[in-house]
Design a protein around this motif. Structure first.
Motif, PDB file in Angstrom:
ATOM      1  N   TYR A 229       6.576  12.769  -8.710  1.00 57.17           N
ATOM      2  CA  TYR A 229       6.377  11.391  -9.339  1.00 57.17           C
ATOM      3  C   TYR A 229       4.809  11.460 -10.070  1.00 57.17           C
ATOM      4  O   TYR A 229       4.317  12.638  -9.514  1.00 57.17           O
ATOM      5  N   GLY A 230       4.307  11.278 -11.205  1.00 59.25           N
ATOM      6  CA  GLY A 230       2.957  11.803 -11.447  1.00 59.25           C
ATOM      7  C   GLY A 230       3.502  11.577 -13.557  1.00 59.25           C
ATOM      8  O   GLY A 230       4.558  10.948 -13.560  1.00 59.25           O
ATOM      9  N   PRO A 242       2.226   6.723 -15.350  1.00 61.92           N
ATOM     10  CA  PRO A 242       3.366   7.239 -13.850  1.00 61.92           C
ATOM     11  C   PRO A 242       4.216   7.681 -13.915  1.00 61.92           C
ATOM     12  O   PRO A 242       4.542   6.124 -14.038  1.00 61.92           O
ATOM     13  N   ASP A 243       5.647   8.168 -13.560  1.00 60.74           N
ATOM     14  CA  ASP A 243       6.708   7.885 -13.709  1.00 60.74           C
ATOM     15  C   ASP A 243       7.703   9.026 -12.727  1.00 60.74           C
ATOM     16  O   ASP A 243       7.302   9.714 -12.538  1.00 60.74           O
ATOM     17  N   SER A 244       8.938   8.732 -11.998  1.00 57.13           N
ATOM     18  CA  SER A 244       9.462   9.127 -11.683  1.00 57.13           C
ATOM     19  C   SER A 244      10.336  10.858 -12.493  1.00 57.13           C
ATOM     20  O   SER A 244      10.666   9.897 -13.462  1.00 57.13           O
ATOM     21  N   SER A 246      12.426  14.685 -13.279  1.00 58.61           N
ATOM     22  CA  SER A 246      13.303  15.643 -12.396  1.00 58.61           C
ATOM     23  C   SER A 246      12.803  16.930 -12.585  1.00 58.61           C
ATOM     24  O   SER A 246      12.798  17.461 -14.263  1.00 58.61           O
ATOM     25  N   LYS A 269       9.865  11.772 -21.013  1.00 59.23           N
ATOM     26  CA  LYS A 269       9.953   9.753 -20.576  1.00 59.23           C
ATOM     27  C   LYS A 269       9.763   9.755 -22.063  1.00 59.23           C
ATOM     28  O   LYS A 269       9.148   9.542 -22.897  1.00 59.23           O
ATOM     29  N   VAL A 325       1.229  15.641 -11.650  1.00 55.87           N
ATOM     30  CA  VAL A 325       2.527  15.608 -10.574  1.00 55.87           C
ATOM     31  C   VAL A 325       2.743  15.778  -9.768  1.00 55.87           C
ATOM     32  O   VAL A 325       1.987  17.417  -9.175  1.00 55.87           O
ATOM     33  N   TRP A 327       5.195  17.374  -6.651  1.00 57.73           N
ATOM     34  CA  TRP A 327       6.740  17.367  -6.650  1.00 57.73           C
ATOM     35  C   TRP A 327       7.145  17.573  -4.727  1.00 57.73           C
ATOM     36  O   TRP A 327       5.962  17.486  -4.466  1.00 57.73           O
ATOM     37  N   GLU A 328       8.282  16.819  -4.449  1.00 61.27           N
ATOM     38  CA  GLU A 328       8.461  16.776  -3.333  1.00 61.27           C
ATOM     39  C   GLU A 328       8.229  18.117  -2.771  1.00 61.27           C
ATOM     40  O   GLU A 328       7.853  17.380  -1.120  1.00 61.27           O
ATOM     41  N   LYS A 331       4.782  16.160  -0.763  1.00 60.86           N
ATOM     42  CA  LYS A 331       5.028  15.120  -0.557  1.00 60.86           C
ATOM     43  C   LYS A 331       4.443  14.708   0.751  1.00 60.86           C
ATOM     44  O   LYS A 331       4.267  15.662   1.770  1.00 60.86           O
ATOM     45  N   ASP A 335      -1.307  13.779  -3.360  1.00 60.54           N
ATOM     46  CA  ASP A 335      -0.892  12.290  -4.574  1.00 60.54           C
ATOM     47  C   ASP A 335      -1.757  12.246  -5.212  1.00 60.54           C
ATOM     48  O   ASP A 335      -2.856  13.105  -5.784  1.00 60.54           O
TER      49      ASP A 335
END
Length: 389
Positions: A229-230, A242-244, A246, A269, A325, A327-328, A331, A335
Motif C-alpha cells: 500500500y502506498g 496512496p493505493d493498494s 501488487s 494506477k 510504499v 509491502w506486506e 506491515k 507505515d
C-alpha cells in the motif's frame, strides 16, 4: 540502486475536451524522403534531445507516451497560437486542464517540424531535469524511429530502405488518437497476449496496469509475490494518491521472439500497461509509424531478469524522505508517511527533490540489507532492518 526508487515522468493524456474533439495528430516534418541521425543523452533511463526554436537550442525530453509539450516559460517567450484546451490525467492519476498551442516551427538536427500541437504544462520535475518541454509521439507519427542505444543515436526517416532492420519477427504497431501513442503486442505465457505501450517516458522494463493485472489474474502468466500500500510515482502534477499495489513476477514472455524470464513488475494506477526504456538495454527498437510495424532486434535471444527487491519504497514529500510504499513483510513495522531520518547511519532528514531525481536515489541502499532510522506519525523514533526479498 538503479531502477529501485524513481519518480516517473510519464505524461499520459486523457481525452476529455471542453471545446471540440482533441487531436495532437497534426503538422509534421516539412519535407519528404528524409533521413537524420539525431544524437541523444541517456541519463537515468530518460532520453534528452536538443531542439532549436528561433535559433536558440533547448533541452527537451523525448517521451513516446505523451503528446508534445512546452513549459509556461517557453510559451511566454514564443507566444504560439492557442488552439484548444483539454483535460489531462497524468501517469500518477492526477487531473487538470491545460491549454493546447500550435508550434509554428522547430528544428531537430536539420529536420524542420511545422505546426505541431503541444500542451502548455509546468512541473517541478521539469526544472529538476532542466528541460523546456517534451517531444511526444505526435511529432513522430509519420516517421520511422530507430533507437541505436550503444551509440546513443536516434535515426529518423520516412523511408524504411534507409535503415537496417531485422525483418524476421516484426509485430503490428498500433496507434491512434489523440497523440499516436505506440502500442504493440506482448506475448505472455500460455499463448496469452497483452497490448502494451512503448513509453520512453518511463525508465523501468514493464509496468502492468492494475486493470490488466486483474484481467490476467487467473491466466497463470504471473506469480503474485506480495501486496502493498502506498504511492511512489511522481508525474506531471505531483505524487499519486496512496493505493493498494501488487508485486508480480512474470512467467516467460516474448517481445518479437526474444524471451524475457522472471520479469519483476508492480501494478500501476494508470490506463495502460507499458514497456519502458530499459528495453533499450537489451536490443535495438524501431517504431515504424509509416508501415505500422514494431521491430526489436535483441542482443541475445533469451534474458533472465531475476532480481531481488526491497519491501519498502521511499519518496520525497515536502523536502523530506518518507516511506512511500510498504509491502506486506514490513506491515506493522513501517507505515506510509513515516519520515526516514537516516539510512545505514547517513542522515536523510532533509532531501532535495531535484538531487533525488537526478541520481541521488541510486547512491543509497546499494547492498542487500539496510538499517532505516525512522520517525512515525506519533513522533516516535526507531530503527528497522530491511532485507532484499
Amino acid at each position: 540502486m538503479k531502477y529501485f526508487i524513481w519518480p516517473l515522468f510519464i505524461l499520459f493524456l486523457s481525452t476529455s475536451c471542453f471545446a471540440q474533439r482533441v487531436t495532437f495528430n497534426r503538422g509534421g516534418i516539412s519535407v519528404k524522403n528524409y533521413y537524420q541521425q539525431v544524437p541523444y543523452e541517456f541519463i537515468n533511463g530518460r532520453i534528452y534531445l536538443t531542439v532549436e526554436f528561433n535559433g536558440v537550442r533547448r533541452r527537451f525530453l523525448f517521451d513516446t507516451g505523451a503528446p508534445t509539450q512546452i513549459t509556461n516559460t517557453l510559451f511566454s517567450e514564443l507566444k504560439p497560437q492557442l488552439i484548444n484546451q483539454t483535460e489531462i490525467t497524468d501517469a500518477a492519476g492526477n487531473k487538470t486542464s491545460l491549454d493546447i498551442v500550435s508550434l509554428p516551427e522547430f528544428k531537430l538536427h536539420g529536420l524542420v517540424f511545422k505546426d505541431i500541437p503541444a500542451l502548455v504544462a509546468n512541473s517541478e520535475l521539469y526544472g529538476c531535469i532542466g528541460i523546456d518541454g517534451v517531444i511526444g509521439s505526435n511529432a513522430m507519427r509519420n516517421s520511422i524511429i530507430q533507437f541505436v542505444q550503444h551509440s546513443k543515436v536516434m535515426i529518423i526517416t520516412d523511408d524504411q530502405s534507409k535503415i537496417k532492420l531485422n525483418n524476421n519477427n516484426p509485430t503490428a504497431l498500433i496507434t491512434g488518437e489523440p497523440q499516436s501513442y505506440p502500442f504493440f503486442i506482448l506475448h505472455l505465457s500460455g499463448k496469452k497476449t497483452l497490448k502494451v505501450g512503448f513509453d520512453t517516458g518511463t525508465n523501468n522494463f514493464l509496468r502492468l496496469s492494475g486493470k490488466d493485472a486483474s484481467k490476467l489474474a487467473k491466466s497463470g502468466v504471473f506469480e503474485k509475490l506480495a501486496v502493498g500500500y502506498g504511492a511512489s510515482r511522481r508525474s506531471l502534477l505531483g505524487l499519486q494518491s496512496p493505493d493498494s499495489l501488487s508485486r508480480l513476477k512474470m512467467l516467460p514472455m516474448a517481445i518479437n521472439g526474444c524471451i524475457f524470464d522472471h520479469v519483476m513488475t508492480e501494478t500501476a494506477k494508470s490506463n495502460n500497461s507499458r514497456i519502458g526504456t530499459r528495453l533499450l538495454d537489451y536490443g535495438t527498437v524501431t517504431l515504424d509509424f509509416v508501415n505500422h510495424l514494431f521491430y526489436f532486434e535483441p542482443l541475445k535471444l533469451s534474458n533472465d531478469m531475476q532480481e531481488r527487491t526491497w519491501p519498502m519504497k521511499p519518496v520525497i514529500e515536502q523536502g523530506k524522505l518518507v516511506v512511500g510504499v510498504v509491502w506486506e513483510s514490513l506491515k506493522g513495522k513501517l507505515d506510509v508517511g513515516d519520515q526516514i531520518l537516516a539510512i545505514d547511519g547517513k542522515s536523510c532528514e532533509t532531501m532535495d527533490l531535484c538531487k533525488w531525481v537526478n541520481g541521488e536515489s541510486e547512491e543509497v541502499m546499494k547492498g542487500n540489507t539496510a538499517i532505516l532510522k525512522v520517525r512515525n506519525s506519533q513522533g516516535k523514533i526507531g530503527e528497522v532492518l530491511l532485507n532484499r526479498e
